[in-house]
Design an enzyme around this catalytic site. Sequence first.
Site, PDB file in Angstrom:
ATOM      1  N   SER A 306       0.830  -1.203   0.000  1.00 61.06           N
ATOM      2  CA  SER A 306       0.000   0.000   0.000  1.00 61.06           C
ATOM      3  C   SER A 306       0.867   1.257   0.000  1.00 61.06           C
ATOM      4  O   SER A 306       2.025   1.232   0.406  1.00 61.06           O
ATOM      5  CB  SER A 306      -0.909   0.003   1.230  1.00 61.06           C
ATOM      6  OG  SER A 306      -1.812  -1.075   1.194  1.00 61.06           O
ATOM      7  N   GLY A 343      -2.031  -0.284  -3.929  1.00 57.67           N
ATOM      8  CA  GLY A 343      -0.809   0.501  -3.829  1.00 57.67           C
ATOM      9  C   GLY A 343      -0.934   1.939  -4.268  1.00 57.67           C
ATOM     10  O   GLY A 343      -0.075   2.764  -3.946  1.00 57.67           O
ATOM     11  N   TYR A 459      15.646  27.767  40.039  1.00 62.84           N
ATOM     12  CA  TYR A 459      15.141  27.783  41.412  1.00 62.84           C
ATOM     13  C   TYR A 459      13.775  27.096  41.503  1.00 62.84           C
ATOM     14  O   TYR A 459      13.479  26.391  42.480  1.00 62.84           O
ATOM     15  CB  TYR A 459      15.039  29.219  41.939  1.00 62.84           C
ATOM     16  CG  TYR A 459      16.328  29.756  42.528  1.00 62.84           C
ATOM     17  CD1 TYR A 459      16.982  29.073  43.557  1.00 62.84           C
ATOM     18  CD2 TYR A 459      16.884  30.946  42.070  1.00 62.84           C
ATOM     19  CE1 TYR A 459      18.166  29.564  44.101  1.00 62.84           C
ATOM     20  CE2 TYR A 459      18.072  31.443  42.605  1.00 62.84           C
ATOM     21  CZ  TYR A 459      18.702  30.736  43.625  1.00 62.84           C
ATOM     22  OH  TYR A 459      19.874  31.210  44.164  1.00 62.84           O
ATOM     23  N   CYS A 547     -11.431   4.452  28.523  1.00 67.50           N
ATOM     24  CA  CYS A 547     -10.620   4.347  29.734  1.00 67.50           C
ATOM     25  C   CYS A 547      -9.293   3.682  29.400  1.00 67.50           C
ATOM     26  O   CYS A 547      -8.929   2.643  29.973  1.00 67.50           O
ATOM     27  CB  CYS A 547     -11.366   3.551  30.794  1.00 67.50           C
ATOM     28  SG  CYS A 547     -12.929   4.286  31.291  1.00 67.50           S
ATOM     29  N   TYR A 587     -10.843   1.360   5.435  1.00 69.00           N
ATOM     30  CA  TYR A 587     -10.394   0.494   6.525  1.00 69.00           C
ATOM     31  C   TYR A 587     -10.895   0.876   7.913  1.00 69.00           C
ATOM     32  O   TYR A 587     -11.094  -0.015   8.748  1.00 69.00           O
ATOM     33  CB  TYR A 587      -8.856   0.405   6.552  1.00 69.00           C
ATOM     34  CG  TYR A 587      -8.267  -0.246   5.335  1.00 69.00           C
ATOM     35  CD1 TYR A 587      -8.418  -1.608   5.106  1.00 69.00           C
ATOM     36  CD2 TYR A 587      -7.581   0.504   4.383  1.00 69.00           C
ATOM     37  CE1 TYR A 587      -7.896  -2.204   3.968  1.00 69.00           C
ATOM     38  CE2 TYR A 587      -7.051  -0.085   3.249  1.00 69.00           C
ATOM     39  CZ  TYR A 587      -7.214  -1.445   3.040  1.00 69.00           C
ATOM     40  OH  TYR A 587      -6.697  -2.034   1.922  1.00 69.00           O
TER      41      TYR A 587
END
Length: 717
Positions: A306, A343, A459, A547, A587
């Site tokens: 591809s 491709g 600091y 989650c 896809y």
Amino acid sequence: MPAFTCVDAAVPPHGYAFAWDGALPAQGPFPGDASTTADGPTADLSSPWSTDLSAKLYRIDGWGAPYFCVNAAGDISVRPHGDATLPHQEIDLMKVVKKASGPKSAGGLGLRLPLLVRFPDVLKHRLESLQQAFDVAIRSNGYGSRYQGVYPVKCNQDRYLVEDIMEFGAPFDFGLEAGSKAELLLAMTCLTRARPEAFLICNGYKDEEYITLALIARSMDLNTVIVLEQEEELDTVVETSERLGVRPVIGLRAKLRTKHSGHFGSTSGEKGKFGLSTAQILSVAQKLQRLEMLDCLQLLHFHIGSQIPSTALLSDGVGEAANIYCELARLGALMRVIDIGGGLGIDYDGSRSGGSDMSVGYGLDEYANAVVRAVMLACDRKHVGHPIICSESGRALVSHQSVLIFEAVSSTTTKSEASPSIWPNHSCLLDELADDAHSDYHNLIAATLRRENETSVQYAEKLKQKCVDHFKDGILGLEHLAAVDVVCDLVSKEFDVADPVKTYHVNLSLFTSIPDFWAIGQLFPIVPIHRLDQRPVVKGILSDLTCDSDGKVDRFIGGQSSLPLHELERGGGAGGYYLGMFLGGAYQEALGGLHNLFGTPSVVRVSQADGPRCFAVTLAVPGASCTDVLRAMQHEPEVMFETLKQRAECAGGDAVSCALALAHSFDTMPYLVSEANGGYSVVSGGDEEGTDGMSSYSDGCGEEGDQEWESMRCLSV
């Protein structure tokens, strides 16, 4: 229809100056600030923002051409016919969202977000442009045969999309490719309405049932080709064809030496998952000859990988395969088709770069020309007739035809925010630090007021680390640590070393709707679909509802780790903040799962039409409900409901109201409900205006400490 040359016409050379370098376009000059804008470091920082600047910032003119643009209202518009789209035919995505999500009482469809919007007109334009590119290449090169493509249904098996491809491709005898028994049944059914010449290419692993089904398709006068992926499949094909009395048409998948680098090329070459080696190809041809079936061998198939990055690599691979094709013809096979596989790449980031998985260095016309010339050269050298050229272009066909739209519901920042409960006793908290930490605190105050950048930051880091150690040792309380965090973050912000990135929480499951991002690092253009006439002032990353710590988008096209975004409207009074994920039509739907039981989004199918909105909704499908996703995982929602209802009745209280709420919960989508439907409210984290008045808090714990604290706080107010 025009060819695809228009896709790349507006794309600047790789590395062009407007490519976002990670710096947000500044609202105006700030003392000592050297911010850059989307136009580069020499741009006028006080100049007004424009839709053209947004188009450049998000590279819409690169990856989006010729189908997406920014209109005068600051919204993204869809150009359904590509460059042939007239101004009055452009479809405003925000109008589609309002139509789809608006209440039915006001003429809307009442659908909930996230929303997948399909544009069949874009799909039609893609298919016709692909066909035209090959037709032009064939005519201009004097090629002696034709192009006849197939759509690999694995890219997106949606019924309406496949039926659209069959309808739009009918004049070109466009066919289908299947890789499993279920896909084969789907393809057979759709092809019963196509012309007999349309190919049905059977790829993938095959058992006797698969081959039986393919031969049944052959007996139904479907133009079926069984492609051998492994040498042992030949025996099953021969035995099954003899049993059924159906003579097969056979193809071979060649395992080429040619391969390209990167993720998409890892399955090609001699170590690829599928295909026959040179020795195996020769063995199959000889066996067919012994069986007097060499005439059944008619197609050669191969797949380089591809997203082929360049036409040089493409020509190399096609040339190798074309020579194998010619040798099979020399051996006596009745060869007539060369299937170049997939491709054909698309430009995800608008850079037109051949050195990345996210882009390609060619246009569609260049692709077609490279294929035709490579096949023609090999065949002419060996005096073999020119074959039909077939391709299995899925990604290039369907990626542009859908847009996933989702809403940002809130935002937070990584730096500490001083809550009202901390402000009243800030001086006491800091005065109670241990001596060594207290000394660092006063040194920090002094260095900051002297505007000593590096010293102040040193600091601050020293103070924070020391206080963390004291907290771990039980010396400091949580309130003390919070107060130290706040003062150190104020210093970081003042000297522009604080992390400016905000997290935008979006009503979406990345695993369900953008699985390739999580799985293989595929980047897709993600852009606000409105407010593009306004300057984005926030660097943001996106966090989804799941989650799971992987459920975030923190990498974007152009190699950036954040995305330019607008501040969320406080209180949601001006409506939500909507983002679109583009080029995801291939896809993502087929690969998406049910992580956290978040199901499919709502879907609308939108066609260009005359009228005030310029579009018509021809299909509307609500997203998967909680019942749907539970049932998909073998649960029984009806039984679950009865169990919970009985428990509510036994527990006392208002059992009727409880049962109604339970029934509604089973029927609703798992995603959040927008404020328009009475759900969440949009809240924004990070620095906001409205901090005035904090200096009025007093705890009487020391005037000197209060002055120090207020001096620190006011530096950034």
